[in-house]
Design an enzyme around this catalytic site. Sequence first.
Site, mmCIF file in Angstrom:
data_model
loop_
_atom_site.group_PDB
_atom_site.id
_atom_site.type_symbol
_atom_site.label_atom_id
_atom_site.label_comp_id
_atom_site.label_asym_id
_atom_site.label_seq_id
_atom_site.Cartn_x
_atom_site.Cartn_y
_atom_site.Cartn_z
ATOM 1 N N SER A 39 0.841 -1.195 0.000
ATOM 2 C CA SER A 39 0.000 0.000 0.000
ATOM 3 C C SER A 39 0.880 1.250 0.000
ATOM 4 C CB SER A 39 -0.961 -0.049 1.190
ATOM 5 O OG SER A 39 -1.984 0.890 1.040
ATOM 6 N N ASP A 81 -8.130 -2.651 -7.278
ATOM 7 C CA ASP A 81 -7.620 -2.403 -5.929
ATOM 8 C C ASP A 81 -8.658 -1.627 -5.105
ATOM 9 O OD1 ASP A 81 -4.802 -2.195 -4.317
ATOM 10 O OD2 ASP A 81 -6.123 -0.510 -3.921
ATOM 11 N N HIS A 106 -6.880 -5.711 -1.542
ATOM 12 C CA HIS A 106 -5.844 -4.709 -1.291
ATOM 13 C C HIS A 106 -4.771 -5.359 -0.427
ATOM 14 C CE1 HIS A 106 -4.013 -0.797 -0.976
ATOM 15 N NE2 HIS A 106 -4.092 -0.803 0.344
#
Length: 389
Positions: free
Chosen positions: A125, A233, A282
């Site tokens: 991330s 995502d 994610h």
Amino acid sequence: SYYLKESKGSRRWLLFLEGGWYCFNRENCDTRYDTMRRLMSSREWPATRVGTGILSSQPEENPHWWNANMVFIPYCSSDVWSGASSKSEKNKYAFMGALIIQEVIKELVGKGLSTAKVLLLAGSSAGGTGVLLNVDRVAEQLEEMGYQGIQVRGLADSGWFLDNKQYRRTDCIDTITCAPTEAIRRGIRYWNGIVPERCKLQFKEGEEWNCFFGYKIYPTLRCPVFVVQWLFDEAQLTVDNVHLTGQPVQEGQWLYIQNLGRELRNTLKDVTASFAPACLSHEIITRNHWTDIQVKGTSLPRALHCWDRSLHESNKNGKAPLKGCPIHLIDSCPWPHCNPSCPTIRDQFTGQEMNVIQFLMHMGFDVQKMAQQQGLEPSKLLGMLSSGN
């Protein structure tokens, strides 16, 4: 602060940058400090942590990297690992993401990193974007310290965002509603964020925010980087204001989602080493199910192993990629979860697991219409969906 698991016999080092969004002004940094203290301060961090996924020391969970020296660098700088500003009269917060990485490297040199063969800078991330922003700088730092022999590489997981148009435009009020470009534009000023020189030179002064977007910074990088990115995502969809809860998805949203997958796939076509499943999710590399996901029959650990080998071989003799060992893996099917190995989806309200067909129905997916478009019988399309072809 960082966590270290030494592996004395190994000359491989894995440094992991934690993710967790960011904050870009006094108001949302105050809120973050009140609600997510561990992402703003190290005061309440536990004394030890257990590594999972690529940070696990169990060969079953981590077939190729289990024996490496592992370093987990928690994310308390909230600046996408880019900041270089100390606390001042004007700013009550310090943003030192880029400096934290440099200091950790300095300290690890005395703990065995100096004899490393390979240093893999990984992150998920915001940490994945942090890898793109810092991998070349880490390589330069080690060279300047006299350790030219260490091969520095990057592994960016779920940090390859698009600066696309939102599905519904919203004002930039908080981290979640702010369009990606606007949030980074404000953030880079607030954090005194630094981007790599080679990328900076591609853009006009004041346009450095471009370097936070993978497809723009990637061509300027010197170190090899492996990009792992879900085609759909969840963090990208969130900042694009596509919310997949409760209500069935309208046709406009459905088309937007499919288009997002296409756009993302396009930005990865020239990325040598990539793994991009058509799933709605994610982050992946520190999940314990990271070995289960496959693209075209190859799992992520296997693809990373192939990448390692290809770098090792090309160092020797500049050969073509290894036969039967793929490193460019991108799903070509067009909608979320058309890949049967995707992680399970749960209904966000009931917590119930959903299969692909339930999920698509929940998304307002029209089987009749889709079958017509594809020139198939509806029953045949349903069969293909449930088997994941």
